[in-house]
Scaffold this active site. Structure first.
Site, short mmCIF file in Angstrom:
data_model
loop_
_atom_site.label_atom_id
_atom_site.label_comp_id
_atom_site.label_asym_id
_atom_site.label_seq_id
_atom_site.Cartn_x
_atom_site.Cartn_y
_atom_site.Cartn_z
N HIS A 1 -25.99 -6.95 -17.67
CA HIS A 1 -25.57 -8.00 -16.75
C HIS A 1 -26.50 -9.21 -16.85
O HIS A 1 -26.05 -10.36 -16.98
CB HIS A 1 -25.57 -7.44 -15.33
CG HIS A 1 -25.13 -8.41 -14.28
ND1 HIS A 1 -23.84 -8.49 -13.84
CD2 HIS A 1 -25.83 -9.34 -13.58
CE1 HIS A 1 -23.74 -9.44 -12.92
NE2 HIS A 1 -24.95 -9.96 -12.74
N GLU A 2 -27.79 -8.96 -16.79
CA GLU A 2 -28.76 -10.05 -16.86
C GLU A 2 -28.76 -10.72 -18.24
O GLU A 2 -28.98 -11.93 -18.34
CB GLU A 2 -30.16 -9.52 -16.53
CG GLU A 2 -30.31 -8.97 -15.13
CD GLU A 2 -30.02 -10.01 -14.06
OE1 GLU A 2 -30.34 -11.21 -14.28
OE2 GLU A 2 -29.45 -9.65 -13.02
N HIS B 1 -26.22 -13.44 -18.24
CA HIS B 1 -26.74 -14.67 -17.65
C HIS B 1 -27.61 -15.42 -18.65
O HIS B 1 -27.52 -16.65 -18.77
CB HIS B 1 -27.56 -14.34 -16.40
CG HIS B 1 -26.76 -13.80 -15.25
ND1 HIS B 1 -25.55 -14.33 -14.85
CD2 HIS B 1 -27.01 -12.76 -14.42
CE1 HIS B 1 -25.10 -13.65 -13.82
NE2 HIS B 1 -25.95 -12.68 -13.53
#
Length: 311
Positions: free
Chosen positions: A53-54, A57
């Site tokens: 997920h990170e 980003h």
């Protein structure tokens, strides 16, 4: 499991039985091992999901020219700095629970090149890149599963289950039978098969079935008096699974399965309103609930592997 199997075999040979306290000790140790394994897998999967997920980003921020000060593997406190790449410090942290991204100027629009100073569509893109990366990871994992267990052959129909006391059981149909034809009409897919069944309700039909190396002719009568849940014949048909020729062949099936999971989750409120799903079955669960599901899955997997090892 191997220890229990060996003890049982030796005691049977000598005419004895496993003492109760020893069986309790073995069972307790096995439960502790499964619990520990579940915890390790849960932490590893949870950390991987957060890290992916990170990373979404991070990739979106770099592609959209937003400076990133730090990409951390694990959560603070920091253990060490691994390296610096194009102005971003990659660090290793002590808590192995995923990771984090620290963009420049996250909350200060006065910092040039920072996230808060970027255009709204840039900030939204960076924000949504995390969930999108998780969806792509879901497609990848499901594709890997299809590549391992096989992909469905949509041109054929196999019977996975036969209901007790159903017209199918009375006709002699069995699980793993392959349906080749109905009344001489070659079967080319699950939808066509179901359509032919519905068009012959309360009429005897001739089923051409492949069972192993045999080809059988069986007669069954689909009944209109049976409910939709029971099925006119009392069977669970579906496409058989065949070995994927390559990983790329499994990707469309992994994508479709991921989409169906998302659609099913989004349809939960409507299903509860219609009464098709109880609130208890559709309720949200937290980390504890997810961990419990993990424990059940790991326990079933261990039992399956133990059974395979002893047969």
């Amino acid at each position: 499991c191997i220890g229990v199997f060996d003890l049982g075999r030796n005691s049977a040979t000598s005419g004895g039985a496993i003492p109760l306290d020893l069986r309790y000790s073995i069972g307790k140790e096995r439960t502790m091992n499964i619990t520990l394994l579940s915890a390790l897998i849960f932490v590893g999967v949870f950390a991987a999901v957060v890290l992916i997920h990170e990373f979404g980003h991070f990739v979106a921020a770099r592609l959209l020219k937003v400076d990133v000060e730090e990409f951390g593997i694990g959560l603070p406190p920091r253990a060490l700095k691994l390296f610096n790449w194009k102005g971003t410090d990659f660090t290793l942290n002590w808590l192995p629970l995923g990771g984090f991204v620290r963009p420049k100027g996250e909350n200060d629009p006065s910092i040039p090149g920072g996230l808060a100073a970027s255009r709204p569509w840039v900030r939204l893109s960076v924000l949504f890149a995390g969930p999108v990366m998780n969806l792509l990871a879901g497609v990848l994992v499901n594709s890997m599963l299809f590549a391992q267990v096989g992909v469905p052959d949509m041109s054929r129909v196999m019977l996975y289950e036969i209901s007790p006391n159903s017209p199918a059981e009375q006709a002699g149909l069995q699980a793993n039978d392959m349906i080749l034809a109905i009344d001489g009409v070659q079967i080319t897919g699950d939808e066509q098969f179901r359509s032919l069944i519905q068009s012959h309700l309360d009429q005897p039909i001739q089923l051409t079935v492949q069972r192993g190396d045999q080809t059988l002719e069986l007669t069954a009568t689909p009944l209109s008096s049976r409910t939709a849940e029971q099925g006119a014949l009392g069977i669970l048909p579906g496409p058989p699974m065949v070995q994927a020729k390559s990983f790329f062949q499994a990707i469309p099936f992994g994508t479709t399965y991921t989409y169906s999971q998302i659609r099913q989750i989004l349809s939960l409120p409507a299903m509860m309103i219609r009464g098709n799903l109880s609130p208890e079955e559709g309720r949200f669960i937290g980390l504890k609930g997810i961990y419990d599901l993990f424990g059940q899955a790991v326990s079933r997997d261990v039992q399956t592997r133990e059974q395979a090892a002893t047969t």
